[in-house]
Design a protein around this motif. Sequence first.
Motif, PDB file in Angstrom:
ATOM      1  N   GLU A 188       0.835  -1.214   0.000  1.00 14.63           N
ATOM      2  CA  GLU A 188       0.000   0.000   0.000  1.00 14.63           C
ATOM      3  C   GLU A 188       0.865   1.258   0.000  1.00 14.63           C
ATOM      4  N   GLN A 189       1.958   1.226   0.726  1.00 19.32           N
ATOM      5  CA  GLN A 189       2.855   2.384   0.763  1.00 19.32           C
ATOM      6  C   GLN A 189       3.488   2.624  -0.603  1.00 19.32           C
ATOM      7  N   ALA A 192       0.937   4.326  -2.616  1.00 19.27           N
ATOM      8  CA  ALA A 192       0.719   5.700  -2.146  1.00 19.27           C
ATOM      9  C   ALA A 192       1.857   6.623  -2.604  1.00 19.27           C
ATOM     10  N   LEU A 193       3.100   6.141  -2.512  1.00 20.79           N
ATOM     11  CA  LEU A 193       4.241   6.975  -2.916  1.00 20.79           C
ATOM     12  C   LEU A 193       4.207   7.234  -4.421  1.00 20.79           C
ATOM     13  N   VAL A 196       1.508   9.814  -5.160  1.00 19.73           N
ATOM     14  CA  VAL A 196       1.958  11.181  -4.851  1.00 19.73           C
ATOM     15  C   VAL A 196       2.874  11.686  -5.962  1.00 19.73           C
TER      16      VAL A 196
ATOM     17  N   TRP B 185       7.311  17.685  -2.096  1.00 25.45           N
ATOM     18  CA  TRP B 185       7.128  16.272  -2.435  1.00 25.45           C
ATOM     19  C   TRP B 185       7.255  15.407  -1.183  1.00 25.45           C
ATOM     20  N   GLU B 188       4.246  15.774   0.998  1.00 24.01           N
ATOM     21  CA  GLU B 188       3.137  14.982   0.434  1.00 24.01           C
ATOM     22  C   GLU B 188       3.315  13.491   0.736  1.00 24.01           C
ATOM     23  N   GLN B 189       4.551  13.017   0.671  1.00 19.28           N
ATOM     24  CA  GLN B 189       4.806  11.605   0.976  1.00 19.28           C
ATOM     25  C   GLN B 189       4.504  11.296   2.434  1.00 19.28           C
ATOM     26  N   ALA B 192       0.865  10.945   2.673  1.00 17.64           N
ATOM     27  CA  ALA B 192       0.414   9.719   2.001  1.00 17.64           C
ATOM     28  C   ALA B 192       0.704   8.486   2.867  1.00 17.64           C
ATOM     29  N   LEU B 193       1.892   8.436   3.481  1.00 11.64           N
ATOM     30  CA  LEU B 193       2.240   7.277   4.316  1.00 11.64           C
ATOM     31  C   LEU B 193       1.345   7.212   5.555  1.00 11.64           C
ATOM     32  N   VAL B 196      -2.101   5.979   4.521  1.00 11.25           N
ATOM     33  CA  VAL B 196      -2.117   4.524   4.327  1.00 11.25           C
ATOM     34  C   VAL B 196      -2.170   3.823   5.689  1.00 11.25           C
ATOM     35  N   ARG B 200      -5.029   1.148   8.923  1.00  3.92           N
ATOM     36  CA  ARG B 200      -4.656  -0.028   9.714  1.00  3.92           C
ATOM     37  C   ARG B 200      -4.481   0.305  11.187  1.00  3.92           C
TER      38      ARG B 200
END
Lengths: 216, 216
Positions: A188-189, A192-193, A196, B185, B188-189, B192-193, B196, B200
């Motif tokens: 999933e990561q 996601a990366l 982005v 960037w 944003e990562q 995003a992480l 994700v 969980r």
Amino acid sequence: MTPAAPAYRRLSVEERRSQLLDVALSLFAIRVPEDVSLDDVAEAAGVSRPLVYRYFPGGKQQLYEAALRSAAEELRQCFDEPREGPLLPRLGRALDRYLVFVRRHDAGFAALLQGGSVVETSHTTAIVDGTRRAAAEHIYAHLGVDEPGPRLRMTVRMWITAVEAASLIWLDEDRQPPADELRDWLVEQFVALLTVTAGRDPQCAELIRGALAAEL
Amino acid sequence: MTPAAPAYRRLSVEERRSQLLDVALSLFAIRVPEDVSLDDVAEAAGVSRPLVYRYFPGGKQQLYEAALRSAAEELRQCFDEPREGPLLPRLGRALDRYLVFVRRHDAGFAALLQGGSVVETSHTTAIVDGTRRAAAEHIYAHLGVDEPGPRLRMTVRMWITAVEAASLIWLDEDRQPPADELRDWLVEQFVALLTVTAGRDPQCAELIRGALAAEL
């Protein structure tokens, strides 16, 4: 010098070398490299000390580098995944094999990646870097990318490094979360990366719209 | 031993030590640590060789570790960011300062993180790890988290490692993309992480719904 006691059965040179490397790797998995001597390898393998020295005349450092090369080769085989079927399950299967590898080599894997070990040299660093590059090349090939641009390359290399960091923490925390959960989380990561980066890079955008579209 | 030539002006012991460390860091920024001798530091600082040895009687390794400690302290100051205003711009400003640091220390930063250097020891590794931990603590504090759970910790540590990997690639590729683009960037990562992981982990889900909700 003659070995003090003959080994149980005659092995070919290649078989013996490979046996000694396996034994060494199993010792490196439970002890820091500094604490594994050629004597320990001889004892664990049930062979004489001179025999081990005959195979590794350069001593401990030579043994360590040879064991590392052997482990690196094993790791590269983890990356081998047929280019068939949906992409993300392929990545998942490679990660499954990778996590088995990490678990098996345990302390040796951690010592190698954590740095500061006396057995770490420019040789060992080169072996590790070569393995990272191989992992990245596999990913580009599966994504169907011949010429990865700088953004895609940076994204893939960042993810590979993040996976290494996760593996070290995983070992440190008694392998929690369970391997299959960690594997899914890492996949999933990756998505996601890449997503982005797609906002900043046409090549990644094309992958998200194309190769990965059906799986997202 | 008396210095061959007196320095231009009298510095206090602390000032002199700090001057020598600055000079050493500027040499480490352009050459691999192995190629920087105490003589080079003396020459670049315009002081006598015995003077440098008086400050660093343990020789090159002591100088390297002291310089590294000084750089680590400087890096920790990059993380200092008032806990005011939106969270993501705070992270962005810390990253801006971090990238200035990376650029300034260039080769020295790369050699340290790439491993395999003869000056790398368990001491230097401990300094680097301490700095990573400090970075993670800053992030938890800004997120308003007192007790980060295992998923959040793993996510933050993976992102920090990925940022290091990105910095090394960035130096290697003549600092492309431009620093402000790389900074955005990386922010944003981070989001995003965390997003994700939110799927969980309740703690991360709460952060996305709470502290970060207004900014996403």
